[in-house]
Scaffold this motif. Structure first.
Motif, PDB file in Angstrom:
ATOM      1  N   ILE A  64       0.846  -1.206   0.000  1.00  0.00           N
ATOM      2  CA  ILE A  64       0.000   0.000   0.000  1.00  0.00           C
ATOM      3  C   ILE A  64       0.874   1.246   0.000  1.00  0.00           C
ATOM      4  O   ILE A  64       0.647   2.191  -0.762  1.00  0.00           O
ATOM      5  N   LEU A  65       1.895   1.242   0.864  1.00  0.00           N
ATOM      6  CA  LEU A  65       2.763   2.426   0.967  1.00  0.00           C
ATOM      7  C   LEU A  65       3.509   2.703  -0.346  1.00  0.00           C
ATOM      8  O   LEU A  65       3.737   3.864  -0.699  1.00  0.00           O
ATOM      9  N   ALA A  66       3.852   1.634  -1.058  1.00  0.00           N
ATOM     10  CA  ALA A  66       4.546   1.826  -2.347  1.00  0.00           C
ATOM     11  C   ALA A  66       3.668   2.599  -3.325  1.00  0.00           C
ATOM     12  O   ALA A  66       4.160   3.409  -4.113  1.00  0.00           O
ATOM     13  N   VAL A  67       2.363   2.368  -3.224  1.00  0.00           N
ATOM     14  CA  VAL A  67       1.443   3.063  -4.138  1.00  0.00           C
ATOM     15  C   VAL A  67       1.188   4.495  -3.674  1.00  0.00           C
ATOM     16  O   VAL A  67       0.972   5.388  -4.496  1.00  0.00           O
ATOM     17  N   LEU A  68       1.229   4.705  -2.354  1.00  0.00           N
ATOM     18  CA  LEU A  68       0.897   6.033  -1.824  1.00  0.00           C
ATOM     19  C   LEU A  68       2.055   7.033  -1.948  1.00  0.00           C
ATOM     20  O   LEU A  68       1.942   8.161  -1.474  1.00  0.00           O
ATOM     21  N   GLN A  69       3.146   6.638  -2.569  1.00  0.00           N
ATOM     22  CA  GLN A  69       4.251   7.577  -2.829  1.00  0.00           C
ATOM     23  C   GLN A  69       3.756   8.666  -3.794  1.00  0.00           C
ATOM     24  O   GLN A  69       3.009   8.357  -4.728  1.00  0.00           O
ATOM     25  N   PRO A  70       4.177   9.919  -3.576  1.00  0.00           N
ATOM     26  CA  PRO A  70       3.672  11.009  -4.435  1.00  0.00           C
ATOM     27  C   PRO A  70       3.883  10.753  -5.926  1.00  0.00           C
ATOM     28  O   PRO A  70       2.975  11.010  -6.724  1.00  0.00           O
ATOM     29  N   ASP A  71       5.074  10.238  -6.306  1.00  0.00           N
ATOM     30  CA  ASP A  71       5.307  10.052  -7.744  1.00  0.00           C
ATOM     31  C   ASP A  71       4.386   8.984  -8.336  1.00  0.00           C
ATOM     32  O   ASP A  71       3.893   9.114  -9.456  1.00  0.00           O
ATOM     33  N   THR A  72       4.109   7.926  -7.548  1.00  0.00           N
ATOM     34  CA  THR A  72       3.194   6.889  -8.044  1.00  0.00           C
ATOM     35  C   THR A  72       1.785   7.462  -8.201  1.00  0.00           C
ATOM     36  O   THR A  72       1.083   7.154  -9.178  1.00  0.00           O
ATOM     37  N   LEU A  73       1.388   8.318  -7.237  1.00  0.00           N
ATOM     38  CA  LEU A  73       0.055   8.930  -7.334  1.00  0.00           C
ATOM     39  C   LEU A  73      -0.052   9.822  -8.574  1.00  0.00           C
ATOM     40  O   LEU A  73      -1.099   9.871  -9.230  1.00  0.00           O
ATOM     41  N   ILE A  74       1.053  10.495  -8.897  1.00  0.00           N
ATOM     42  CA  ILE A  74       1.046  11.327 -10.112  1.00  0.00           C
ATOM     43  C   ILE A  74       0.847  10.444 -11.343  1.00  0.00           C
ATOM     44  O   ILE A  74       0.077  10.770 -12.251  1.00  0.00           O
ATOM     45  N   TYR A  75       1.522   9.295 -11.343  1.00  0.00           N
ATOM     46  CA  TYR A  75       1.371   8.373 -12.484  1.00  0.00           C
ATOM     47  C   TYR A  75      -0.070   7.829 -12.566  1.00  0.00           C
ATOM     48  O   TYR A  75      -0.578   7.570 -13.649  1.00  0.00           O
ATOM     49  N   ILE A  76      -0.692   7.665 -11.393  1.00  0.00           N
ATOM     50  CA  ILE A  76      -2.090   7.197 -11.405  1.00  0.00           C
ATOM     51  C   ILE A  76      -2.981   8.258 -12.056  1.00  0.00           C
ATOM     52  O   ILE A  76      -3.835   7.943 -12.897  1.00  0.00           O
ATOM     53  N   VAL A  77      -2.755   9.515 -11.686  1.00  0.00           N
ATOM     54  CA  VAL A  77      -3.551  10.613 -12.283  1.00  0.00           C
ATOM     55  C   VAL A  77      -3.303  10.661 -13.793  1.00  0.00           C
ATOM     56  O   VAL A  77      -4.250  10.803 -14.586  1.00  0.00           O
ATOM     57  N   LEU A  78      -2.046  10.488 -14.192  1.00  0.00           N
ATOM     58  CA  LEU A  78      -1.713  10.467 -15.628  1.00  0.00           C
ATOM     59  C   LEU A  78      -2.456   9.317 -16.329  1.00  0.00           C
ATOM     60  O   LEU A  78      -3.052   9.497 -17.401  1.00  0.00           O
ATOM     61  N   GLY A  79      -2.448   8.154 -15.689  1.00  0.00           N
ATOM     62  CA  GLY A  79      -3.131   6.979 -16.247  1.00  0.00           C
ATOM     63  C   GLY A  79      -4.627   7.223 -16.388  1.00  0.00           C
ATOM     64  O   GLY A  79      -5.241   6.812 -17.379  1.00  0.00           O
ATOM     65  N   ILE A  80      -5.210   7.919 -15.397  1.00  0.00           N
ATOM     66  CA  ILE A  80      -6.652   8.210 -15.457  1.00  0.00           C
ATOM     67  C   ILE A  80      -6.960   9.097 -16.661  1.00  0.00           C
ATOM     68  O   ILE A  80      -7.917   8.847 -17.410  1.00  0.00           O
ATOM     69  N   CYS A  81      -6.140  10.126 -16.834  1.00  0.00           N
ATOM     70  CA  CYS A  81      -6.381  11.050 -17.961  1.00  0.00           C
ATOM     71  C   CYS A  81      -6.280  10.281 -19.285  1.00  0.00           C
ATOM     72  O   CYS A  81      -7.156  10.419 -20.155  1.00  0.00           O
TER      73      CYS A  81
ATOM     74  N   GLY B 194       4.999   1.772 -13.178  1.00  0.00           N
ATOM     75  CA  GLY B 194       4.541   1.307 -14.489  1.00  0.00           C
ATOM     76  C   GLY B 194       3.204   0.596 -14.387  1.00  0.00           C
ATOM     77  O   GLY B 194       2.289   0.846 -15.179  1.00  0.00           O
ATOM     78  N   LEU B 195       3.083  -0.264 -13.365  1.00  0.00           N
ATOM     79  CA  LEU B 195       1.807  -0.965 -13.162  1.00  0.00           C
ATOM     80  C   LEU B 195       0.694   0.035 -12.859  1.00  0.00           C
ATOM     81  O   LEU B 195      -0.446  -0.146 -13.293  1.00  0.00           O
ATOM     82  N   ALA B 196       1.049   1.089 -12.106  1.00  0.00           N
ATOM     83  CA  ALA B 196       0.050   2.122 -11.768  1.00  0.00           C
ATOM     84  C   ALA B 196      -0.495   2.749 -13.043  1.00  0.00           C
ATOM     85  O   ALA B 196      -1.705   2.928 -13.196  1.00  0.00           O
ATOM     86  N   VAL B 197       0.392   3.072 -13.972  1.00  0.00           N
ATOM     87  CA  VAL B 197      -0.063   3.705 -15.228  1.00  0.00           C
ATOM     88  C   VAL B 197      -0.934   2.725 -16.019  1.00  0.00           C
ATOM     89  O   VAL B 197      -2.061   3.057 -16.422  1.00  0.00           O
ATOM     90  N   LEU B 198      -0.428   1.502 -16.211  1.00  0.00           N
ATOM     91  CA  LEU B 198      -1.139   0.549 -17.078  1.00  0.00           C
ATOM     92  C   LEU B 198      -2.485   0.133 -16.484  1.00  0.00           C
ATOM     93  O   LEU B 198      -3.510   0.133 -17.179  1.00  0.00           O
ATOM     94  N   LEU B 199      -2.486  -0.195 -15.179  1.00  0.00           N
ATOM     95  CA  LEU B 199      -3.748  -0.622 -14.562  1.00  0.00           C
ATOM     96  C   LEU B 199      -4.760   0.513 -14.526  1.00  0.00           C
ATOM     97  O   LEU B 199      -5.956   0.302 -14.729  1.00  0.00           O
ATOM     98  N   THR B 200      -4.258   1.731 -14.275  1.00  0.00           N
ATOM     99  CA  THR B 200      -5.174   2.872 -14.201  1.00  0.00           C
ATOM    100  C   THR B 200      -5.771   3.182 -15.566  1.00  0.00           C
ATOM    101  O   THR B 200      -6.947   3.535 -15.663  1.00  0.00           O
ATOM    102  N   ILE B 201      -4.968   3.033 -16.610  1.00  0.00           N
ATOM    103  CA  ILE B 201      -5.524   3.224 -17.963  1.00  0.00           C
ATOM    104  C   ILE B 201      -6.660   2.229 -18.173  1.00  0.00           C
ATOM    105  O   ILE B 201      -7.740   2.565 -18.670  1.00  0.00           O
ATOM    106  N   TYR B 202      -6.401   0.997 -17.754  1.00  0.00           N
ATOM    107  CA  TYR B 202      -7.390  -0.075 -17.924  1.00  0.00           C
ATOM    108  C   TYR B 202      -8.691   0.265 -17.177  1.00  0.00           C
ATOM    109  O   TYR B 202      -9.793   0.158 -17.720  1.00  0.00           O
ATOM    110  N   VAL B 203      -8.523   0.713 -15.913  1.00  0.00           N
ATOM    111  CA  VAL B 203      -9.698   1.049 -15.094  1.00  0.00           C
ATOM    112  C   VAL B 203     -10.437   2.250 -15.695  1.00  0.00           C
ATOM    113  O   VAL B 203     -11.655   2.211 -15.906  1.00  0.00           O
TER     114      VAL B 203
END
Lengths: 176, 509
Positions: free
Chosen positions: B13-30, B62-71
């Motif tokens: 969980i903490l690995a995902v809550l890192q600021p840079d990972t969260l930024i990648y999640i937002v990028l993936g959502i867009c 990388g997983l954050a970007v790909l999975l978030t795009i999928y979601v």
């Protein structure tokens, strides 16, 4: 549009393909069935090719099932699938969803021009600045696909080049 | 069930809550929302494209970007389905059944928001399945030896072939083609070179990311380029009407959402069966149990939410089977497996032993992505409608250039780019002649696993080692039935129709 017709209508490329439905009556026109000889020939030809090249595989290690075993098995499978296609698609007919949109002359010309531009693009990466060649190729492709006006022909390629340069060259440090 | 106090869980969980990972999640959502909103750009294509630039990131990012795009694509694809009657991705086929009729009735706003709520409920249900089922599933699969692993690969391949829109023989041929491609390079047991033709770069095998990008990215664009005569744009519905649903409507939708969540979760666990099929099954199930059957297909909120909830509920199950068994749940996951292998993460029974924190990372990424995408979907964005009017030519340019540069960036190799270009021509041929690309990619990725396990099993005890293993036999029987039952069902149906004397219309003029 009803639910059923909505499902069936999405058969174009890049769109969802239709699920097999009761109303998927086979198209039995001669030209459509003869066209199916191309996949048949491809499967059988490719299978034979695999078998021929598999004979050239020389193993340095004496094992019971050598490196040629699996490719040979796949080669025979491809030949069998090719033969089955004759019975399923050539003799019986083709599902409507499997008939692609027709080609058109202008489309084929655009395709050839696109291929030449993209090959040139790759070859010039190490010759010209990445942003410059990206701008030129984007501009040429945009114009080729019918865009007109300065926004489309200049601003859009410029935007693409800037984004790609920032993402790949500056952020990801790809040596381009 | 995972022990939430165990350190790998909190680590993940903490690995995902890192600021840079969260930024990648937002990028993936867009990216995901845009991808979903553009008809013709599938989630598979987007993830194939994104894999080009995510391979240089850390695995979690990388997983954050790909999975978030999928979601996010599962939310974005509802917009064109409702406003244009064109599914953004295959998962939203069932959305068009009732979404577009609702939009024509001036209820587009309500259709968009109820669809988003349904999608979020389905997604959360699917994520719960992932959290609960993934670890036990992988623990069960840990007992698998070479015969069972071979049977599992055959099972995954045939399931993907079985749902290849009725093109079973061509699906099998495509799968065999992918398996042949996977034999290029060094033999997995003896190390002898095969089909390398003296080309040094082929010793390591065919670069599968390049092939994936060629098959799913460039080939589809090339097919659109050679076939479209003129830009023919249907006008999207622009009158949104009421936006947020009231409590009474939401209460009415609880039942179809439940039907959708259960249907999607079950369907999602079956490898290779995607959200498109789950959505249609749930839509049909909801119709059967509804008090307002007559509204289905003409503008039913129940039908809309049942289908959307179901198609998104498949994601959790799909990710679970992919990670736990190493057999992709759908074509998107097949592409994602390719990326994961480059990061050194090998999906399969041993994954959660070697990466115990991964499951909680996956769950956290998908949960954050779901909540943020739901919030974004509930915002009344007029710009989204404008996007639907964007001509395809701009997308073509972006996709082509991105595919070229993205492929190069994987290993800074021009050879990979030319491989991708050849793969795109092969992919174009496959598209034109009805060979599905999914089984070919799956064959390419799973080929070494299938070959090495089959040969090991045969060396140990011949074919008997496979046919005396109950698990292998069951998997092979299911695989066989997946290939045989659909055409048999079709044959019986055609005979029934013929005996009734029904004159079925052909779709081709």
């Amino acid at each position: 549009m009803t639910a059923q017709s909505s499902v069936e209508s999405q058969s174009s490329v890049g769109q969802p393909t239709a699920l097999p439905t009761v109303s998927d009556a086979l198209v039995t026109g001669r030209s459509y069935r003869l066209r199916e000889l191309v996949p048949v020939a491809t499967c059988i030809g490719f299978g034979i090719g695999v078998l021929v090249f598999a004979q050239d595989i020389n193993s340095q290690v004496g094992v019971e099932l050598g490196p040629a075993f699996w490719p040979s098995m796949l080669g025979y499978s491809l030949i069998v699938f090719g033969a089955l296609l004759v019975f399923v698609n050539v003799l019986r007919g083709v599902r409507p969803a499997d008939i692609p949109d027709p080609l058109n002359g202008w489309g084929v010309s655009r395709f050839c021009a696109t291929a030449m531009l993209l090959v040139g693009y790759v070859l010039l990466w190490n010759v010209l600045q990445f942003w410059l060649i990206t701008f030129v190729v984007s501009l040429a492709l945009t114009a080729l696909y019918g865009a007109r006006g300065w926004k489309a022909v200049l601003a859009f390629p410029a935007l693409v080049s800037v984004i790609l340069h920032i993402l790949f060259v500056l952020v990801l440090r790809v040596p381009l | 069930m995972i022990n939430i106090l165990a350190s790998p869980v909190t680590d993940g969980i903490l690995a995902v809550l890192q600021p840079d990972t969260l930024i990648y999640i937002v990028l993936g959502i867009c990216i995901g929302m845009l991808v979903g909103a553009f008809p013709g750009v599938t989630a598979t294509m987007a993830i194939a494209l994104a894999s080009g630039f995510t391979l240089t990131l850390e695995p979690t990012q990388g997983l954050a970007v790909l999975l978030t795009i999928y979601v996010a694509a599962q939310f974005g694809d509802r917009v064109p389905a409702i406003l244009l009657n064109t599914p953004g991705t295959p998962s939203s086929i069932s959305t068009t059944f009732d979404g577009y009729p609702l939009a024509l009735q001036g209820k587009a706003g309500l259709a968009l928001t109820t669809s988003a709520f349904g999608s979020a409920v389905g997604m959360i249900f699917g994520i719960a399945i992932l959290a609960i089922a993934a670890v036990p599933l992988s623990a069960f699969a840990m007992q698998f030896g070479p015969p069972e692993m071979f049977a599992l690969v055959v099972f995954g391949l045939t399931m993907m072939v079985g749902v290849s829109s009725g093109r079973i023989i061509k699906g099998l041929a495509a799968g065999a083609f992918g398996l042949v491609l996977s034999t290029v390079g060094r033999d997995p047991i003896t190390g002898d070179p095969r089909f390398t033709f003296g080309i040094l770069e082929l010793n390591g095998g065919i670069p599968f990311i390049a092939v994936i990008i060629g098959f799913f990215g460039v080939a589809e664009v090339l097919n659109q380029i050679i076939t479209r005569h003129k830009q023919h744009h249907a006008k999207p519905v622009t009158q949104m009407g009421q936006w947020m649903p009231d409590a009474q409507l939401m209460r009415r939708l609880a039942k179809p959402m439940g039907i959708g969540a259960v249907t999607g979760s079950v369907v999602g666990l079956v490898p290779a069966v995607g959200g498109d099929i789950a959505g249609i099954i749930a839509w049909d199930n909801a119709k059967k149990t509804s008090k307002h059957k007559e509204e289905f297909g003409k503008g039913s909120f129940e039908g809309l939410t049942a289908g959307d909830t179901s198609s998104t509920a498949t994601l959790g199950g799909s990710v679970a089977t992919t990670m736990a068994l190493g057999v992709p749940g759908d074509s998107v996951m097949a592409v994602m497996i390719g990326s994961m292998m480059i990061w050194g993460i090998q999906p399969g029974p041993a994954l959660f032993s070697t990466n115990p924190d991964l499951i909680s990372s996956l769950v956290t990424i998908m949960l954050i992505a779901t909540v943020l995408t739901l919030v974004l979907s509930l915002l009344r964005m007029r710009g989204m409608v404008k996007l639907l009017e964007l001509p395809s030519r701009y997308l073509w340019v972006i996709i082509l250039i991105f595919c070229m540069v993205g492929t190069y960036s994987v290993s800074n190799s021009v050879f990979d780019v030319f491989t991708m270009m050849i793969a795109s021509l092969v992919g174009l041929f496959m598209l034109r002649f009805g060979f599905p690309a999914g089984p070919a990619v799956l064959g390419l990725i799973l080929g070494p696993l299938a070959e090495s396990n089959l040969r090991r099993a045969l060396i140990i005890d011949g074919w008997a080692s496979i046919f005396t293993s109950p698990i292998a036999v069951i998997l092979l029987l299911i695989a066989l039935s997946a290939l045989i039952l659909p055409p048999l069902r079709g044959l019986v149906q055609r005979r029934k129709n013929a005996s009734k004397g029904s004159d079925l219309p052909s779709m081709v003029p």
